[in-house]
Design an enzyme around this catalytic site. Structure first.
Site: not given
Lengths: 597, 597
Positions: A435-437, A442
Site C-alpha cells: 500500500y501507498e505505492g 517506488q
C-alpha cells in the site's frame, strides 16, 4: 513482557545522532525543546503500553464485521481514539494555527513508530491525520473550520479514498464522477476499494478524502479532483455512501478495508478541496509523509518482532555449544548463544535500527525543507527528501519482512503457532510493501523520477552528506575500514547509475526501468550502510570522549558491532546487484514472440 | 481455474531430463514402464483435482478442533484418506512385499508434489507412509503384519512423534521414558509436542512412531529407542495417550498439530521397533526421504502460488507500457507485460522448476543407491544423496517462501485478501524451513557432516556430475556462456570451502559452522544453476534435433529463457556470499563480553 521498541535506541537516534533539538533554532519549531519532545513520546508510550500492546492479539482475533450495512470494530479502538484525541496526539504534526502541536516531523513520525510497534492494527489515527492534513493544507477556510477540529479530536475518522477496482497502481484510470450542483457541492458516483477504516462504529462520522473526476474533465491524472465526502452530512442525514463489502485480510485485521459505493441513490454529496483537476497534485504533496508513515509501520512491526524474538532467544534453552556438543551432562544453553541464532538477531537489529535511522534522516529533511528560511538550504533538503522518500518507504518494509521472518525462525516451531506474536507480525507486515505505492512503483519513482530530477541534483546533495559521514569516520582508526567500504559502495552505485542513464536519454524508459526494483535494493543497502556508519561515528566518539561504562558502554559497543555486521553481511549483496544492473541481457521486456510462462 | 502444477513441465523433467524409464532396467523397478508411471500420476492428479484443490480454502477456514479430548478435522480428510487407501496410493514407494507399488522415489516423490500443490493441508498420507515405512523396515514380522496394511489402506493414521517441549532441534535431550514389561511391551510416559495429525476423527486408529528412552539407557542420542504407540490397542481399549492441546497455527491449518501426553494413568503401552537404543539411527535412515518430502511440499506450495499469480497477471489489466505512458486512450494492458511483473513471474518459474528438478535429481540418487547391484555405483549415488538431501530440503523451502511472496506481490492489494489463495499459500509455506530440521540444522549438516564425509568424496562425485553437464552445454553455441558461468561458480564454491576447512581441522567447529546458513544459500544457488543448465541442454538439443513448433517450441524456448534468467538474476548473489564466507571478521560467536542486543 517483551519490549516493542527500545527507548534507549530512540533517544540515541533522536538526540545523539540527529540532534533533534537543533531544529528548535528554526522559528517554526522554537516553542519546543527536549522536554516537550520527551513529554509527547512519554504520552504516546503510555497509550501504547496500556491501550494498545496488551490488545495486540485480541484485535486480530476479533476482526471487523459488516452486518446489515454497519461495520463494527473492536471496542478498544474507541478507547484508543478517545485517548489520542483527548491528549491532542492525532495532530501533533499540525501547526498551532490548525490546532496541532507544530512538532517537527522527526518527532511526529517517531510517535507513529511507537504506536505501530505497540499495535499496528490500530492504524486509525494515522489515516485521520493524513486526511485532515489535506483539508488543512488545501481546502477553503469554511471546510477547514468544519472538519479539522473534529478529526483531530478523534471524533471523526478520516480516510484516503483513492483506489478503484480498475485503478490501483494506475490512478490515471480513476472513473468515480463528480457532477457540479447549484449550491457549489458535487454529486459523487462510483466505487472505491481497499479503503482502510472506510467505515466503523467507534466514531461519530467518517470523512473520506476522495479522488474523482468532474464531468468533462481531461483524461488521465490532469483531470482528477479531490473531494471531501462524509458518511453523514452536517445535518446528520446519511450521505449515500454504502459499505458494499469488507475485505478479509492476511493481516492488519484490526482495521477494516472497505469496498464503498457512492451514489446508489444519486444522493452522495461531495465538497471540492482546493481547485478542480489538482487533486492528484494535492495528494502527492502529502504523499512523502504518508510514505514515511508506511516505512515507519514496516520498521515498527519489525521492532516488535525483534523484541519478542530477542526475549525468547535469551530464555529458551536448547542444545549445547557446537564446540561442546558431547557435554551431555551440562545444561542446555540459551539459544542466543548459537551463532546462527545470534546472526538472525543481529540481522534484525541491523534492519530495525538502520531503517529507523533512515526514516528519521528523511523526516529531518522534511523539517528543514519546511522550516528553513534560507532558499538554498530549503531546496537542498527538499530535494533530498524527494530522493530519500521512496527508499524510506521500501527498505524498511521489504527488509522489515525479512527481519520478521528471521524473528519467527528464531522461535522454530513455536514461531509458527498463535502462542507467540511472531506469526501475526509476519502477516501484518506483508501489506507494507504494497500500500501507498508498491515496491515496483517506488522503485520506478526512485530511478525514473528522483535520480533524473534537476539534472541529478538530489543525488549530488545526498552523496555530499554521505561523504561528510565518511570523512568523520576516517578520524577513528576502528572505523576507517568501514569508511573505505562505504566509499567503494558509493562509487559502485554511481557506476551502475551511469550505466543506466543512456537508456533514459534515448527515451527507452522501459529498458531504463526494467530492473528498477534491483536498483532500489542496491540503493537501499548503500543508504542504510551510511546510516550505520553515522551511528557508529557517534558511538565511537562517545566512547572516546565520555568514557561510559556498564550497560551504557555495552550499548555503544553494540552499535559499532551491529554496524560491522551490516557491512560484513548485508553490504556485499551489492556486488551481485551491480553485476546484474550493468548486464545487458534483456529478459523481462514484452516481445512479439512470448515465451511460455 | 488456475493450474496448481504443470504436467508438461513434469513430463519434461521426468522423461526428457531424468529419463525415469531408464530406472526400469534395474531388476527392482523392472515391473514398471512409462505407462505405470503415468497411470499413477493420473490417478493422483484425479484425486488432486476433485477431492483436494477445490477444498483448499475450506480446510483452512474450518480448522481442527479439540473438544472433550476428541479432535475433529474436516470431513473431506476422511474422503481423501479413503480414496488414497482404496487406490493403493499411500504406499506407492513400498516394495511389493510390503504391500506397495515398488515405484522409484523419483516418481513416488512427484506424487507428493502433486498432492501438496493441490492442497497442502491434506498432508496426512505422507505422515502415514513415513511411519509405516519405519515399521516395514525395522520392526519385527509380527508388528509389520499388524500395522502396515491398515496404515497403507488409509484406515490407520501414522505419525512421527519426536519433539518434546524441551527437545526440538536437540533430540539428544528427549526424556519420554519406556519401562520394560514382562510381556515384552513397554510402558511409555512423557510428552510430545507439534505432532502433526497426532489425533483426528477421520480414521480408525492413530499409530505413533515415538522416540523414548528405555529406563537406564545411556544419555544423549545413543540411548534413544523407537516405539510403536497406538491410540487404541488391538483389543480396542484406549491406550492412555491424551490429546492435551492443539496448536493454532499460521498455516497448514487443515492438519492438527497436537500436544500429546502419554501415561497419565500409567497405562500407555508401546512396542519396541528393532533393537533398543537404535531409534535415532532408524529415524535417520528414513530422514532423507522425509526431508525430500518437505522440500517437495515447499516447491508444491510455490507451484500453486505461481499458477495463481500467472493467471492473474495474464487477466488483470492495469496501466500502460512504460514507453507509452501518455497513451491514455489506449486500453490498459495485462500486467504480465510490465517488466517488473514479468520479473516476479520468471523468478517464481525459476525457483519452482529449478527446485523441482533438484528434488528429482536427489530422488533419483535414492533410486540408484537402492536398486543398483554395482557396489561402486551404489556408493556414489548414496553419497550424492547424503550431500544433496539438506540442500533439497532447504532451497525449495527458503526460496519457495520468496517465490510465494513474489506471487502475492503480483496481485498487489488483492494478494493480501482472502479472495485469492496467495495469502494462504504465504502462510502455509512458512513452516517448511522449520520442520524436519530447520534451515540452520540443515546447513550444519551440509557443511559440518556432508562436506567432510569420507574425505570429501560426496562433493567429488557431485562436482563430477556438474562437470558432465558443463561439457554437454559447451556443445551448444547458445549455452556456452552459461557453461562458463557455472564453471566459475563451481570454482568459487570450492574456494570458499577450502577457506573454511582449516577451522574444521583445528577442531573449531563453532567457527567452521558460524555462517553455515550462508554457505547453504551459496551451495543451493550453484546446485540449482546446474539443474537449469541441465534443463537448457535438453531443451536446446530438442529444438535442434526435433524441430518443434507452436506451443512446444515456446515451451523449450521458455526453458532456455528461464535458465538465462536464473544465471543473470540469481547466480550473481554468490559474489556477495563468497566475500562474506571468506571474510575473517567474527561477529556471531558468543564471547565473554556480550554486546547489547
Amino acid at each position: 513482557m517483551a519490549q516493542y521498541y527500545s527507548r534507549r535506541n530512540l533517544n540515541f537516534l533522536l538526540y545523539e545522532v540527529f540532534n533533534a533539538t537543533e531544529l528548535t533554532h528554526y522559528p517554526y519549531y522554537s516553542a519546543h525543546d527536549r522536554e516537550t519532545f520527551d513529554m509527547t513520546i512519554d504520552a504516546v508510550t503510555q497509550i501504547g503500553d496500556t491501550i494498545m500492546f496488551p490488545h495486540f492479539r485480541d484485535l486480530d482475533r476479533n476482526q471487523p464485521e459488516l452486518k446489515n450495512g454497519k461495520v463494527t470494530v473492536h471496542p478498544k479502538v474507541g478507547e484508543y481514539l478517545k485517548a489520542m484525541g483527548d491528549a491532542g496526539l492525532i495532530g501533533t504534526g499540525f501547526s498551532f494555527e490548525d490546532g496541532g502541536q507544530q512538532l517537527p516531523e522527526i518527532v511526529n513520525s517517531i510517535l507513529g513508530f511507537i504506536l505501530m510497534a505497540a499495535n499496528n492494527g490500530m492504524m486509525y489515527t494515522g489515516l485521520t491525520s493524513g486526511a485532515a492534513r489535506l483539508i488543512a493544507s488545501f481546502a477553503s477556510e469554511e471546510l477547514k473550520q468544519t472538519y479539522v477540529e473534529k478529526m483531530l479530536g478523534g471524533k471523526w475518522q478520516g480516510t484516503m479514498a483513492l483506489t478503484e477496482p480498475q485503478a490501483g497502481s494506475s490512478l490515471s484510470d480513476i472513473t468515480t464522477s463528480a457532477t457540479p450542483q447549484a449550491d457549489g457541492s458535487y454529486r459523487i458516483k462510483g466505487q472505491k476499494v481497499f479503503i482502510s477504516a472506510g467505515d466503523h462504529d467507534q466514531c461519530e462520522n467518517i470523512i473520506h478524502l476522495m479522488l474523482a473526476r468532474i464531468d468533462g474533465a481531461p483524461k488521465g491524472t490532469k483531470g482528477i479532483s479531490l473531494f471531501i465526502v462524509p458518511k453523514y452530512r452536517l445535518d446528520g442525514t446519511e450521505n449515500d455512501v454504502t459499505s458494499t463489502g469488507i475485505y478479509h485480510k492476511l493481516g492488519q485485521r484490526g482495521v477494516p478495508a472497505m469496498h464503498l459505493t457512492m451514489g446508489d441513490r444519486d444522493d452522495c454529496h461531495g465538497w471540492l478541496v482546493g481547485e478542480p483537476h489538482r487533486g492528484l497534485n494535492y495528494m502527492f504533496q502529502m504523499m512523502n509523509e504518508a510514505r514515511i508513515g508506511v516505512g515507519m509501520t514496516g520498521v515498527a512491526i519489525a521492532s516488535a518482532a525483534y523484541g519478542a524474538s530477542l526475549q525468547y532467544a535469551k530464555e529458551r534453552p536448547q542444545s549445547r555449544r557446537l564446540n561442546e556438543k558431547s557435554a551431555l551432562d551440562s545444561p542446555q544453553i540459551p539459544i542466543i548463544q548459537h551463532p546462527d541464532v545470534k546472526r538472525m538477531l543481529l540481522l534484525q537489529k541491523a534492519i530495525v535500527e538502520g531503517s529507523l535511522s533512515l526514516l528519521m534522516e528523511t523526516a529531518r529533511c522534511t523539517d528543514i525543507a519546511h522550516a528553513s528560511e534560507d532558499p538554498e538550504e530549503k531546496e537542498k533538503y527538499h530535494l533530498m527528501l524527494e530522493l530519500l522518500t521512496p527508499v524510506a518507504k521500501t527498505y524498511p518494509t521489504e527488509m522489515g519482512m525479512v527481519a520478521v521472518s528471521n524473528g519467527l525462525q528464531v522461535l522454530g516451531g513455536y514461531g509458527f503457532t498463535e502462542d507467540f506474536p511472531l506469526e501475526q507480525l509476519y502477516r501484518d507486515i506483508r501489506i507494507t510493501p504494497i500500500y501507498e505505492g508498491t515496491t515496483g512503483i517506488q522503485s520506478q519513482d526512485l530511478l525514473g523520477r528522483k535520480m533524473t530530477m534537476k539534472g541529478g541534483k538530489p543525488a549530488q546533495y545526498l552523496f555530499g552528506e554521505v561523504a561528510k559521514t565518511i570523512a568523520e569516520a576516517e578520524n577513528h582508526e576502528t572505523l576507517k575500514p568501514y569508511a573505505q567500504k562505504l566509499k567503494a559502495e558509493l562509487a559502485r552505485l554511481q557506476e551502475v547509475t551511469m550505466a543506466l542513464m543512456p537508456f533514459a536519454m534515448q527515451g527507452d524508459i522501459e529498458r531504463f526501468l526494467m530492473d528498477a526494483t534491483l536498483y532500489m535494493e542496491m540503493f537501499g543497502i548503500s543508504t542504510v550502510a551510511w546510516q550505520w556508519l553515522k551511528q557508529a561515528v557517534v558511538a565511537q566518539r562517545t566512547i572516546v570522549t565520555q568514557n561510559p561504562d556498564g550497560e551504557e558502554l555495552a550499548f555503544y559497543e553494540g552499535k559499532i558491532h551491529t554496524m560491522k555486521f551490516f557491512f560484513h553481511y548485508e553490504v556485499p549483496k551489492t556486488l551481485g546487484l551491480a553485476v546484474r544492473l550493468k548486464d545487458n541481457e534483456v529478459l523481462t521486456i514484452a516481445t512479439e514472440k512470448e515465451v511460455i510462462l
